[in-house]
Design a protein around this motif. Structure first.
Motif, mmCIF file in Angstrom:
data_model
loop_
_atom_site.group_PDB
_atom_site.id
_atom_site.type_symbol
_atom_site.label_atom_id
_atom_site.label_comp_id
_atom_site.label_asym_id
_atom_site.label_seq_id
_atom_site.Cartn_x
_atom_site.Cartn_y
_atom_site.Cartn_z
ATOM 1 N N ILE A 112 0.828 -1.215 0.000
ATOM 2 C CA ILE A 112 0.000 0.000 0.000
ATOM 3 C C ILE A 112 0.860 1.263 0.000
ATOM 4 C CG2 ILE A 112 -1.795 1.286 1.245
ATOM 5 C CD1 ILE A 112 -2.898 -1.452 2.178
ATOM 6 N N VAL B 37 -10.318 -2.222 2.596
ATOM 7 C CA VAL B 37 -10.550 -1.319 1.449
ATOM 8 C C VAL B 37 -9.600 -1.589 0.281
ATOM 9 C CG1 VAL B 37 -10.727 1.110 0.736
ATOM 10 C CG2 VAL B 37 -11.232 0.483 3.099
ATOM 11 N N CYS B 38 -8.371 -1.969 0.600
ATOM 12 C CA CYS B 38 -7.343 -2.029 -0.445
ATOM 13 C C CYS B 38 -6.659 -3.397 -0.499
ATOM 14 C CB CYS B 38 -6.311 -0.919 -0.169
ATOM 15 S SG CYS B 38 -5.083 -0.711 -1.469
ATOM 16 N N LYS C 266 -10.495 -1.029 -3.735
ATOM 17 C CA LYS C 266 -11.786 -0.352 -3.955
ATOM 18 C C LYS C 266 -11.555 1.159 -3.921
ATOM 19 C CE LYS C 266 -13.785 -4.084 -1.230
ATOM 20 N NZ LYS C 266 -14.208 -4.401 0.140
ATOM 21 N N CYS C 267 -10.871 1.663 -4.949
ATOM 22 C CA CYS C 267 -10.441 3.066 -4.941
ATOM 23 C C CYS C 267 -11.624 4.035 -4.905
ATOM 24 C CB CYS C 267 -9.563 3.353 -6.143
ATOM 25 S SG CYS C 267 -8.095 2.310 -6.210
ATOM 26 N N ASN D 270 -8.316 8.239 -1.610
ATOM 27 C CA ASN D 270 -8.106 8.250 -3.061
ATOM 28 C C ASN D 270 -7.580 9.578 -3.628
ATOM 29 O OD1 ASN D 270 -10.480 9.714 -3.194
ATOM 30 N ND2 ASN D 270 -11.731 7.973 -3.878
ATOM 31 N N GLY E 17 -4.723 5.748 -6.784
ATOM 32 C CA GLY E 17 -6.142 6.141 -6.748
ATOM 33 C C GLY E 17 -6.427 7.306 -7.670
HETATM 34 S S1 SF4 Z 1 -7.031 4.824 -3.472
HETATM 35 FE FE1 SF4 Z 1 -7.093 2.672 -4.129
HETATM 36 S S2 SF4 Z 1 -4.953 2.023 -4.287
HETATM 37 FE FE2 SF4 Z 1 -5.004 3.947 -3.075
HETATM 38 S S3 SF4 Z 1 -5.093 3.239 -0.944
HETATM 39 FE FE3 SF4 Z 1 -7.188 3.576 -1.613
HETATM 40 S S4 SF4 Z 1 -7.922 1.581 -2.371
HETATM 41 FE FE4 SF4 Z 1 -5.667 1.482 -2.225
#
Ligand code: SF4
Length: 223
Positions: free
Chosen positions: A157, A199-200, A206-207, A213, A219
């Motif tokens: 992440i 979430v990730c 799940k951006c 994001n 994101g």
């Molecule tokens: S925006 Fe998407 S890639 Fe970035 S931390 Fe959130 S879920 Fe993860």
């Protein structure tokens, strides 16, 4: 991976801008996942270092199962130091490389029985089966000492967020030490593990519904 291919497109930031984004993201993570109370209350420091050593290359659920079985039978360094390898292998079988880890945790128990648990990374990595990840996580979760506990979630992440551009967790640990304000170190692992689970997750972040994001390099490309 897609995030690895895309991260170059996210654009370069000045050191100051990056610092401000990281601090803003940490404040949001803290707000969503709780304060900096990293020390695990339900395990002793010895159980914390053993459980973290068991967790290498293993899913969280299997680590928890193995640790529970092991500590039900051998809750202290004194008891585990006298255990047979065969018995420990049987108890920790849910984790990867359980045969090697059985020998390591018995050796670790013998050392801790004699000298106690070191409270420095250099001291901890001298223990059998303890690498930098386990050493950093032990400082955070056993003693509440700020350290950079980088597991697979933190490595993945923090690359997605654009905080680091690294290939291994060890590179990530060193890079994060340089850019994350120390006042957030205790929370980083707990926050990003929860974020990765909720979430990730790997390969399907799940951006669209992620509160980070607008601060995330990946994101910003997909939302
Ligand atoms: S925006 Fe998407 S890639 Fe970035 S931390 Fe959130 S879920 Fe993860």
């Amino acid at each position: 991976m897609r995030w690895m291919r895309n991260k170059e497109k996210a654009g370069q930031k000045s050191g100051k801008e990056k610092e401000e984004e990281i601090a803003a993201a940490c404040r949001l993570l803290e707000r969503h996942y709780g304060g900096l109370k990293a020390v695990v209350k339900h395990w002793t420091p010895f159980q914390t270092v053993v459980a973290t050593a068991l967790s290498a290359r293993t899913r969280d659920v299997n680590t928890a199962k193995a640790a529970k079985q092991l500590f039900a039978n051998y809750p202290t360094a004194k008891k585990l130091a006298k255990a047979s390898v065969a018995e420990v292998e049987k108890l920790i079988k849910p984790v990867g490389m359980y045969k090697t880890k059985a020998r390591n945790v018995i050796g670790l128990a013998k050392r801790v029985e004699k000298t106690g648990i070191p409270k420095t990374i250099s001291g901890l990595v001298e223990l059998p089966g303890v690498g930098r990840k386990t050493a950093n996580c032990t400082l955070v979760y056993a003693f509440g000492i700020p350290a950079m506990c980088v597991d697979t979630h933190v490595h993945r992440i923090s690359n997605l967020l654009g905080w680091v551009e690294t290939k291994t967790p060890e590179q990530t640990e060193r890079a994060l030490r340089a850019i994350v304000p120390k006042k957030y170190w205790l929370g980083i692992n707990d926050w990003l593990v929860k974020h990765g689970q909720r979430v990730c997750p790997a390969n399907r972040p799940k951006c669209g519904e992620c509160f980070l994001n607008k601060l995330c390099a990946y994101g910003k490309l997909v939302v």
